[in-house]
Write a protein that holds these residues in place. Structure first.
Motif, mmCIF file in Angstrom:
data_model
loop_
_atom_site.group_PDB
_atom_site.id
_atom_site.type_symbol
_atom_site.label_atom_id
_atom_site.label_comp_id
_atom_site.label_asym_id
_atom_site.label_seq_id
_atom_site.Cartn_x
_atom_site.Cartn_y
_atom_site.Cartn_z
ATOM 1 N N ALA A 302 -31.287 2.833 -9.032
ATOM 2 C CA ALA A 302 -31.988 1.118 -9.930
ATOM 3 C C ALA A 302 -30.067 0.356 -9.848
ATOM 4 O O ALA A 302 -29.997 -0.234 -10.038
ATOM 5 C CB ALA A 302 -32.445 1.184 -10.712
ATOM 6 N N LYS A 303 -29.438 1.415 -11.146
ATOM 7 C CA LYS A 303 -28.094 0.649 -11.689
ATOM 8 C C LYS A 303 -27.423 0.236 -10.077
ATOM 9 O O LYS A 303 -26.409 -0.517 -10.050
ATOM 10 C CB LYS A 303 -27.449 1.611 -12.435
ATOM 11 C CG LYS A 303 -26.287 0.915 -13.697
ATOM 12 C CD LYS A 303 -26.200 1.287 -14.428
ATOM 13 C CE LYS A 303 -25.260 0.926 -15.482
ATOM 14 N NZ LYS A 303 -23.811 0.624 -14.958
ATOM 15 N N LEU A 304 -27.470 1.167 -9.461
ATOM 16 C CA LEU A 304 -26.281 0.415 -8.067
ATOM 17 C C LEU A 304 -27.258 -0.463 -7.414
ATOM 18 O O LEU A 304 -26.289 -1.359 -6.869
ATOM 19 C CB LEU A 304 -26.759 2.169 -7.105
ATOM 20 C CG LEU A 304 -26.193 1.890 -5.662
ATOM 21 C CD1 LEU A 304 -24.521 1.891 -5.462
ATOM 22 C CD2 LEU A 304 -26.168 3.054 -4.291
ATOM 23 N N GLN A 305 -28.137 -0.808 -7.450
ATOM 24 C CA GLN A 305 -28.358 -2.174 -6.524
ATOM 25 C C GLN A 305 -27.831 -3.056 -7.282
ATOM 26 O O GLN A 305 -27.966 -3.709 -7.285
ATOM 27 C CB GLN A 305 -30.591 -2.038 -6.352
ATOM 28 C CG GLN A 305 -31.101 -2.676 -5.942
ATOM 29 C CD GLN A 305 -29.827 -3.441 -4.109
ATOM 30 O OE1 GLN A 305 -29.859 -2.798 -3.373
ATOM 31 N NE2 GLN A 305 -29.124 -4.095 -4.448
ATOM 32 N N SER A 309 -25.843 -6.400 -6.420
ATOM 33 C CA SER A 309 -27.088 -7.502 -6.636
ATOM 34 C C SER A 309 -25.725 -8.512 -7.689
ATOM 35 O O SER A 309 -25.371 -10.043 -7.263
ATOM 36 C CB SER A 309 -28.091 -7.410 -6.589
ATOM 37 O OG SER A 309 -28.639 -7.115 -6.082
ATOM 38 N N GLY A 310 -25.580 -7.484 -8.471
ATOM 39 C CA GLY A 310 -24.914 -8.711 -10.105
ATOM 40 C C GLY A 310 -23.611 -9.074 -9.623
ATOM 41 O O GLY A 310 -23.572 -10.191 -9.746
ATOM 42 N N ALA A 341 -19.208 -6.273 -16.951
ATOM 43 C CA ALA A 341 -19.440 -5.340 -17.886
ATOM 44 C C ALA A 341 -20.558 -4.745 -17.943
ATOM 45 O O ALA A 341 -20.620 -3.066 -17.409
ATOM 46 C CB ALA A 341 -20.027 -6.042 -18.680
ATOM 47 N N ILE A 342 -21.434 -4.980 -17.322
ATOM 48 C CA ILE A 342 -23.254 -4.197 -17.788
ATOM 49 C C ILE A 342 -23.174 -3.466 -16.045
ATOM 50 O O ILE A 342 -22.920 -1.761 -15.932
ATOM 51 C CB ILE A 342 -24.016 -5.087 -17.203
ATOM 52 C CG1 ILE A 342 -24.706 -5.873 -18.132
ATOM 53 C CG2 ILE A 342 -25.444 -4.063 -16.730
ATOM 54 C CD1 ILE A 342 -26.112 -6.435 -18.045
ATOM 55 N N GLU A 343 -22.378 -3.894 -14.895
ATOM 56 C CA GLU A 343 -22.026 -2.463 -13.922
ATOM 57 C C GLU A 343 -21.409 -1.188 -13.941
ATOM 58 O O GLU A 343 -21.518 -0.415 -13.574
ATOM 59 C CB GLU A 343 -21.060 -3.436 -12.632
ATOM 60 C CG GLU A 343 -21.061 -2.302 -11.734
ATOM 61 C CD GLU A 343 -20.402 -3.169 -10.543
ATOM 62 O OE1 GLU A 343 -19.610 -2.522 -9.576
ATOM 63 O OE2 GLU A 343 -20.024 -4.467 -10.888
ATOM 64 N N GLN A 344 -20.883 -1.427 -15.435
ATOM 65 C CA GLN A 344 -19.044 -0.864 -15.656
ATOM 66 C C GLN A 344 -19.562 -0.035 -16.432
ATOM 67 O O GLN A 344 -19.241 0.974 -16.801
ATOM 68 C CB GLN A 344 -18.346 -1.235 -15.815
ATOM 69 C CG GLN A 344 -17.541 -1.986 -14.601
ATOM 70 C CD GLN A 344 -16.786 -1.456 -13.639
ATOM 71 O OE1 GLN A 344 -16.295 -0.158 -14.474
ATOM 72 N NE2 GLN A 344 -16.803 -1.699 -12.407
ATOM 73 N N SER A 349 -20.608 1.533 -10.013
ATOM 74 C CA SER A 349 -22.217 1.281 -8.692
ATOM 75 C C SER A 349 -21.183 2.292 -8.537
ATOM 76 O O SER A 349 -21.704 2.902 -7.570
ATOM 77 C CB SER A 349 -21.580 0.336 -7.599
ATOM 78 O OG SER A 349 -22.614 -0.583 -8.320
ATOM 79 N N GLN A 350 -19.957 2.464 -7.783
ATOM 80 C CA GLN A 350 -19.559 3.654 -7.278
ATOM 81 C C GLN A 350 -19.803 4.940 -7.371
ATOM 82 O O GLN A 350 -19.930 5.764 -7.339
ATOM 83 C CB GLN A 350 -17.953 3.868 -7.428
ATOM 84 C CG GLN A 350 -16.833 5.066 -6.256
ATOM 85 C CD GLN A 350 -17.073 4.329 -4.750
ATOM 86 O OE1 GLN A 350 -17.531 3.649 -4.386
ATOM 87 N NE2 GLN A 350 -17.272 5.628 -4.051
#
Length: 368
Positions: A302-305, A309-310, A341-344, A349-350
């Protein structure tokens, strides 16, 4: 599978949306971010009144779907209140592991009177893991913690910290620490939120429940927080796309509105595809938790997508707005910053890809 919200969930969504809509427009939000606290005590009290700050603490208070509904509205308005980090995230740990006396603290949390923070992340920690370098030492009947936690979101204002530490006999334990007994170095993050570095030096601590290995509980808490972050990102993406689509119908060049140009509308359509992919995965993560499946692999998917997307929606929103998209007065750049910020947070994602790669051995090889 039913993807429709119940009447109670719709009421929760609409009430939360109304609270944030009344409190924040782009200008008032920026003023609130510049205060010492970084969010509104008045809004915090209103969230307590409608039951938001106690979600997930017991069976009757709601679960992950309700948290998803609230988190989406937080993201839609970019509300600065740290609902997940100062209440729901660490609160579920206390609810699940705490003694009756410790669980009584949750009444104050739900009422908006006590702020919590989950002091778990440490320097160099990549992705969700329960292994930490902060250590717990026992002296008689007391426990002392030593180490450094950073970043601790909402750690600048918390009254009580839930701290993870390595136990003397292996494993990771959880402890309650009075925030006034630690050294805090508060700071403001690039997306306007607040955090702190927490230094512990033989700091007195109280075991959360028993002084036993709580690695499984830490892992479950990280999955729950990750799901809530995905929901918040979903709300931010929805609003970023709405603002962009609206701008394309209003801004004129060469005497016509921008949506007249096919290339721009195609790029907006691609943003919509990314949004729907994110929505599906955010729902997948939340509904899995609601069914009792707190699988870190699902959280990583979920967090990867969400991260992909973000990034796509945030960057395209700025590009399709042009120069106005990066001004402090216009909200689009702030949505992009929050999505970054949420992605990190809890692994990029990596990092999520590495989590999934480590699980490849769990699957059989498919040949065609």
């Amino acid at each position: 599978m039913d993807f429709q919200l119940s009447e109670e969930q719709v009421l929760l969504r609409d009430t939360t949306r109304e609270v944030f809509s009344r409190a924040y427009d782009p200008e008032s939000r920026l003023k609130t971010l510049d205060t010492d606290l970084g969010f509104s005590r008045e809004v915090w009290s209103q969230l307590a009144e409608i039951g938001v700050l106690g979600l997930g603490f017991d069976e009757d208070s709601g679960g992950q779907i309700e948290i998803q509904v609230v988190a989406t509205e937080i993201g839609r308005r970019l509300a600065p209140e740290p609902v997940v980090h100062a209440a729901l995230g660490p609160g579920t740990l206390i609810a699940g592991l705490g003694t009756p006396e410790q669980r009584s603290l949750l009444d104050e949390v739900a009422a908006g009177e006590r702020l919590l923070a989950f002091a778990h992340l440490e320097r160099g920690m990549r992705g969700p893991t329960a292994e930490v370098t902060t250590n717990a030492a026992r002296e008689g009947d007391s426990w002392l913690l030593s180490g450094r936690k950073n970043p601790v979101i909402a750690g600048d204002c918390a009254h009580t910290l839930v701290v993870s530490a390595a136990l003397p006999d292996a494993g990771t334990g959880l402890f309650l620490v009075d925030a006034s007994s630690v050294v805090r170095q508060p700071y403001r993050t690039f997306d306007g939120r607040r955090g702190a570095q927490i230094d512990l030096d033989a700091t007195p601590a109280e075991p959360l429940g028993e002084a036993a290995d709580a690695s499984a509980a830490v892992g479950d808490a990280l999955v729950r927080v990750s799901s809530a972050l995905c929901a918040e990102a979903l709300g931010a993406m929805e609003e970023a796309l709405r603002l962009t689509s609206e701008y394309l119908t209003q801004r004129k060049q060469f005497g016509v509105t921008l949506n007249t140009f096919q290339t721009l509308t195609q790029r907006a359509a691609d943003m919509y595809v990314s949004l729907e992919l994110a929505r599906s995965m955010a729902l997948y993560a939340a509904m899995s938790i609601a069914d009792g499946d707190l699988d870190p692999t699902i959280a990583a998917r979920a967090k990867l997508q969400i991260g992909r997307s973000g990034r796509h929606i945030g960057q395209e929103a700025i590009q399709l707005h042009g120069g106005i998209g990066v001004t402090a007065e216009y909200p689009v750049g702030h949505y992009a910053a929050r999505l970054t910020a949420i992605e990190q947070t809890l692994g990029s994602s990596q990092d999520q890809l590495h989590v999934l790669m480590r699980r490849l051995g769990d699957y059989e090889v498919v040949t065609i």
